[in-house]
Enzyme design. Structure first.
Site, PDB file in Angstrom:
ATOM      1  CD  GLU A 265      -2.625   0.904   2.334  1.00  0.00           C
ATOM      2  OE1 GLU A 265      -2.806  -0.085   3.249  1.00  0.00           O
ATOM      3  OE2 GLU A 265      -3.603   2.396   2.035  1.00  0.00           O
ATOM      4  CB  CYS A 467      -7.632   3.083   3.783  1.00  0.00           C
ATOM      5  SG  CYS A 467      -7.346   2.278   5.031  1.00  0.00           S
ATOM      6  CG  ASN A 594      -8.931  -1.885   2.737  1.00  0.00           C
ATOM      7  OD1 ASN A 594      -8.323  -3.028   3.176  1.00  0.00           O
ATOM      8  ND2 ASN A 594      -8.842  -1.088   3.130  1.00  0.00           N
ATOM      9  CD  GLU A 595      -9.745  -2.322   6.770  1.00  0.00           C
ATOM     10  OE1 GLU A 595      -8.631  -3.465   7.848  1.00  0.00           O
ATOM     11  OE2 GLU A 595      -9.415  -0.885   7.623  1.00  0.00           O
TER      12      GLU A 595
HETATM   13  O1  AHR Z   1      -2.111  -1.552   6.827  1.00  0.00           O
HETATM   14  C1  AHR Z   1      -2.736  -0.467   7.227  1.00  0.00           C
HETATM   15  C2  AHR Z   1      -4.399   0.010   7.091  1.00  0.00           C
HETATM   16  O2  AHR Z   1      -4.719  -0.763   8.000  1.00  0.00           O
HETATM   17  C3  AHR Z   1      -4.630  -0.464   5.809  1.00  0.00           C
HETATM   18  O3  AHR Z   1      -4.494   0.477   4.950  1.00  0.00           O
HETATM   19  C4  AHR Z   1      -6.159  -0.828   5.721  1.00  0.00           C
HETATM   20  O4  AHR Z   1      -6.891  -2.109   5.231  1.00  0.00           O
HETATM   21  C5  AHR Z   1      -6.314  -0.867   7.434  1.00  0.00           C
HETATM   22  O5  AHR Z   1      -6.995  -0.531   8.275  1.00  0.00           O
END
Ligand code: AHR
Length: 865
Positions: A265, A467, A594-595
């Site tokens: 990321e 995120c 994503n979550e």
């Molecule tokens: O890994 C860091 C963050 O943790 C990621 O962006 C998110 O998906 C999670 O909350």
């Protein structure tokens, strides 16, 4: 003893207590007080207290949080203000509350048992005003609930309300009379503090259930808090432990050969200033105040650039840009030779003696006068350590290119561009790129960092987040199409971690990197909803992509599949070929979401996307999402949706204490094999010590054991630039010249380099059978059918040695010598060097596991069928 056995004991203990309390004659009913505290501005969530007489209150907790508000940004914005909890006409518990003092929304959630709460909703009920002290009344005759609240503007406080039958659809907001207010909140003294809330008389069993929930949580928290710091007490007098690890290699199961992967990321400057090898910061002059939401005035189009010398001006122009996606450029007007532009790079530009650096820039002469520009690298002491020149020859944008060879190694140079004639020159996309990138790719990756990732031997790479994938508000969702094609046409954007994404490292570069390291690409696309912690768009996912735009949103995803896999005559396959990759990338997996906060808004959009991909591309494995934690509403609801839709795999995330990983090694043992498979997309224990790494190592043995259901796993986050981190811990730290893998990295690497595709069942017997001892010794055995090697992994989290006898039944042809690699040290160590040697082995052999260690033994063998 496993955690499940412990839980059985606890359940028995609670049951026994319950029997006792039965004997002690508990009341049939008692009073329940539901409240939130005002300390921490209400961010503590919903609490309960009980009383037999409505006078003397017993906090259940103290202040145990039964419901937590998920509205707003991470941290202090998530608040529960003045909750109003009640039972509806069907005896369902409901709670409404204010989320803050400014937004015109209230929050709602419901529960059958006050323990498990269904997804929260945040209906927007009033514009440009707040929604305070909501309360609910019920009209039996009409079957309608009225939610009324106070809105305060200036000096006026007015009462407004909406009606609903089901807390899903609401009527329009109406102004109500003050007499409509119920005002039934009451005061109670809880642990010496006056609190305001609602009182209900409930059966004692309800209160009993709440108390037990809280006790179980306390017990679990104690387990999760276990750390090596108490080991000297916990294991006082413990002698070295004798252990036998027994396996019959004929008892085996197929497991995933993709288990170990990486999560990339753009967080912590992982991309620009990190893996992406570009050395010029803000090369396109597109940095914007909004990248940092205006709080850093120096973060604007001129960031990292300055005028060197006093004979001239440097301004930002946008009158005739190279491309509409790249609106800004520098206009340099000089009146005396010597003045020029200077770029500081990402905290300096590091160069190495003798290395070649490609310089390029788009230039044009607004004054129609041709000019030469000297381009040079200058170190901290002012010494020029490399130089070249380009010519600005036209009044139209033209790319000029040259090469600088560094005469010296320097970690902190700046790039200077000095016109050799007075007048004006416009510059954009000013770039300095080492020729030595990973695999010598143009527009490539920093070689040392990319190699460090490759050395993990990841079987897949997830990108671009996290995120970053679902973004901060709708406009910030990562759109893959903005990240491909010529660099000057890509659309940079704000990074929700508080900086800028040039997207020079875009989808093409990600896919190429995957191919270069032999890893499956795993792109993750937003499920039509932005991050629930979004700052923009009000209540996070309240701003899902409008349904009328979902078809085109979905088309973008289908186009991505075509970009990756389509032939060169297809629209998007052709673009891939134009980028230099006619061969398909052979995409097999795609993550959707994503979550995310699992709401109706999410479900509607996810379902539409999932069904479209399933219909058009049944060959692609879609990976759904089940929230940001290993438990809770999003986890439960996410799993329900995925199971209902038969999504092939779901993405789980959890960042927990080392104690959690040690105490939850049976997490996947209980998973239903008929349900979706698991991609553990983000996990890490909270720290970078050896102890953390060993907690992850022991947990990974359980992932291998459950490799039939856990198909993929990736530690997160992967990269972090020193002094530019937004998240800790991370797997690999770096600065401009060094790469610093953590101990956690070593564990990941050992697993990555020693993974298998078949799991050999095994069992451990120990001389000390106490649960605290047993759960700190972990073993897994896998067979790598490509090499016929049998790999034994052993983790010892005890402060004493474990003398281990490994017994392999049913195994012929074990070669007498094997490689053993050990990682050991003090649990607080952050630097540990693994030691490898050769040991003698046969079907039965001994190995001593040092205190706090991870051992891998790789046996060369031909496994009998
Ligand atoms: O890994 C860091 C963050 O943790 C990621 O962006 C998110 O998906 C999670 O909350």
């Amino acid at each position: 003893m496993k955690k499940s056995t412990l839980l059985t004991c606890l359940a028995f203990f609670l049951f026994y207590q319950n029997c006792l309390s039965g004997v002690l004659n508990t009341p049939d009913s008692a009073y329940l007080f539901a409240y939130s505290t005002t300390k921490n501005s209400g961010s503590n969530g919903l609490h309960f207290a009980w009383s037999a007489d409505r006078e003397n209150w017993n906090a259940i907790g103290p202040e145990y949080r039964f419901l937590f508000c998920d509205y707003g940004r991470w941290g202090s914005e998530k608040r529960m203000v003045t909750p109003f909890m009640f039972q509806d006409a069907n005896q369902l518990w409901r709670c409404v509350w204010s989320v803050n003092e400014k937004d015109g929304v209230f929050a709602h959630a419901s529960s059958t048992d006050l323990v498990y709460w269904k997804p929260q909703t945040y209906p927007i009920v009033i514009k440009d005003n707040n929604c305070m002290m909501p309360e609910v009344s019920f009209n039996k005759a009409s079957g309608l609930y009225t939610i009324d609240w106070l809105s305060t503007k200036g000096k006026d406080t007015l009462v407004y309300g909406v009606n609903t039958k089901d807390f899903q659809k609401y009527t329009e907001t109406k102004l109500l009379s003050k007499t409509n207010r119920l005002n039934i909140r009451e005061k109670a003294m809880i642990s010496g503090n006056p609190e305001i809330g609602l009182i209900h008389q409930v059966p004692w069993s309800v209160i009993d259930g709440l108390i037990k929930t809280q006790q179980l949580a306390t017990y679990n928290n104690q387990l999760n808090d276990e750390s090596y710091l108490e080991d000297s007490i916990r294991f006082k007098g413990l002698k070295p432990v004798e252990a036998t690890v027994s396996a019959n290699v004929l008892q085996r199961k197929k497991i995933s050969d993709l288990l170990m992967g990486v999560f990339f990321e753009d967080i912590n400057y992982a991309a620009d200033g990190g893996l992406y090898a570009e050395l010029v910061q803000n090369r396109g002059f597109e940095y914007a105040l909004s990248d940092k939401e205006g709080y850093d005035k120096a973060w604007n189009n001129t960031k990292a650039w300055s005028l060197n010398g006093s004979a001239g001006t440097f301004t930002i122009d946008s009158v005739s840009p190279i491309h509409s996606n790249n609106k800004h450029y520098a206009l340099l007007t000089i009146t005396g030779i010597g003045t020029g532009l200077s770029n500081e790079g990402f905290n300096g530009i590091a160069v190495a003696q003798g290395e070649r650096y490609d310089f390029s820039a788009f230039v044009r002469n607004p004054d129609h006068k041709n000019k030469k520009l000297v381009v040079r690298l200058v170190d901290r002491g002012g010494e020029v350590i490399g130089e070249t020149s380009i010519n600005a020859t036209t009044s139209e944008w033209k790319k000029a290119e040259s090469v600088i060879i560094a005469r010296k190694t320097a970690s902190d140079t700046r790039l200077e561009i000095i016109p050799q004639a007075t007048g004006s020159v416009a510059l954009d996309m000013v770039s300095l790129f080492p020729q030595k990138t990973f695999k010598s790719r143009k527009n490539g990756l920093r070689a040392d960092l990319a190699q460090t990732i490759a050395d993990l031997h990841p079987r897949f790479v997830r990108f671009p987040g996290g995120c970053v994938a679902h973004g901060d508000g709708l406009a910030n969702i990562y759109r893959w199409k903005n990240t491909i094609g010529p660099l000057q046409t890509r659309k940079p954007q704000r990074n929700l971690w508080g900086y800028h994404q040039s997207v020079g490292l875009g989808y093409f570069e990600y896919l190429r990197f995957c191919e270069d390291i032999g890893a499956e690409p795993l792109p993750v696309i937003a499920a039509g909803v932005p991050c629930q912690n979004s700052a923009t768009g009000g209540a996070g996912q309240q701003g899902g992509v409008p349904m009328c735009e979902m078809d085109s949103y979905i088309q973008d995803i289908l186009d991505l599949i075509e970009y990756c896999n389509g032939d060169i005559h297809s629209t998007w396959g052709k673009k891939r070929a134009e980028a230099g990759h006619p061969k398909p990338f052979n995409l097999k997996y795609i993550g959707i979401g994503n979550e995310d906060l699992i709401t109706d808004i999410f479900e509607e959009r996810f379902t539409k996307i999932f069904e479209a991909i399933r219909e058009k591309h049944p060959e692609i494995t879609v990976i759904g999402t089940v929230g940001p934690s290993s438990e809770g509403t999003d986890y439960v609801e996410g799993w329900e949706i995925a199971t209902k839709l038969e999504v092939p795999m779901v993405d789980e995330h959890y960042y927990r204490s080392p104690g959690w990983f040690i105490n939850n090694q049976d997490f996947y043992d209980k998973y239903d094999r008929a349900k979706p498979k698991v991609y553990l997309g983000e996990y890490a224990s909270w720290g970078n010590t050896l102890y953390n790494a060993l907690a992850e190592a022991i947990y990974l043995t359980s992932l291998e054991r459950n490799g039939d259901v856990v198909r993929m796993a990736s530690y997160a986050p992967l990269l972090a630039k020193e002094n530019f981190t937004q998240w800790n811990p991370d797997l690999i730290y770096f600065n401009n010249t060094e790469v610093k893998p953590t101990v956690n990295y070593l564990v990941q690497q050992f697993y990555g380099q020693n993974s298998g595709d078949t799991y050999i069942d095994n069992s451990i017997q120990t001389s000390d059978n106490r649960d605290i001892v047993r759960k700190r010794i972990g073993a897994s055995m896998v067979l790598d059918s490509k090499t016929d090697d049998l790999i034994v992994k052993l983790t010892n989290l005890l402060p004493v040695e474990v003398n281990t006898r490994v017994k392999l039944e049913g195994q012929n042809g074990i070669k007498p010598s094997a490689t053993k690699t050990v990682l050991t040290g003090k649990p607080s160590d952050v630097k540990v060097t693994p030691v490898s040697d050769t040991i003698s082995v046969s079907n039965h052999f001994n190995v001593t596991l040092p205190a706090y260690s991870f051992t891998i033994i790789r046996l060369n063998t031909i496994v009998s069928e």
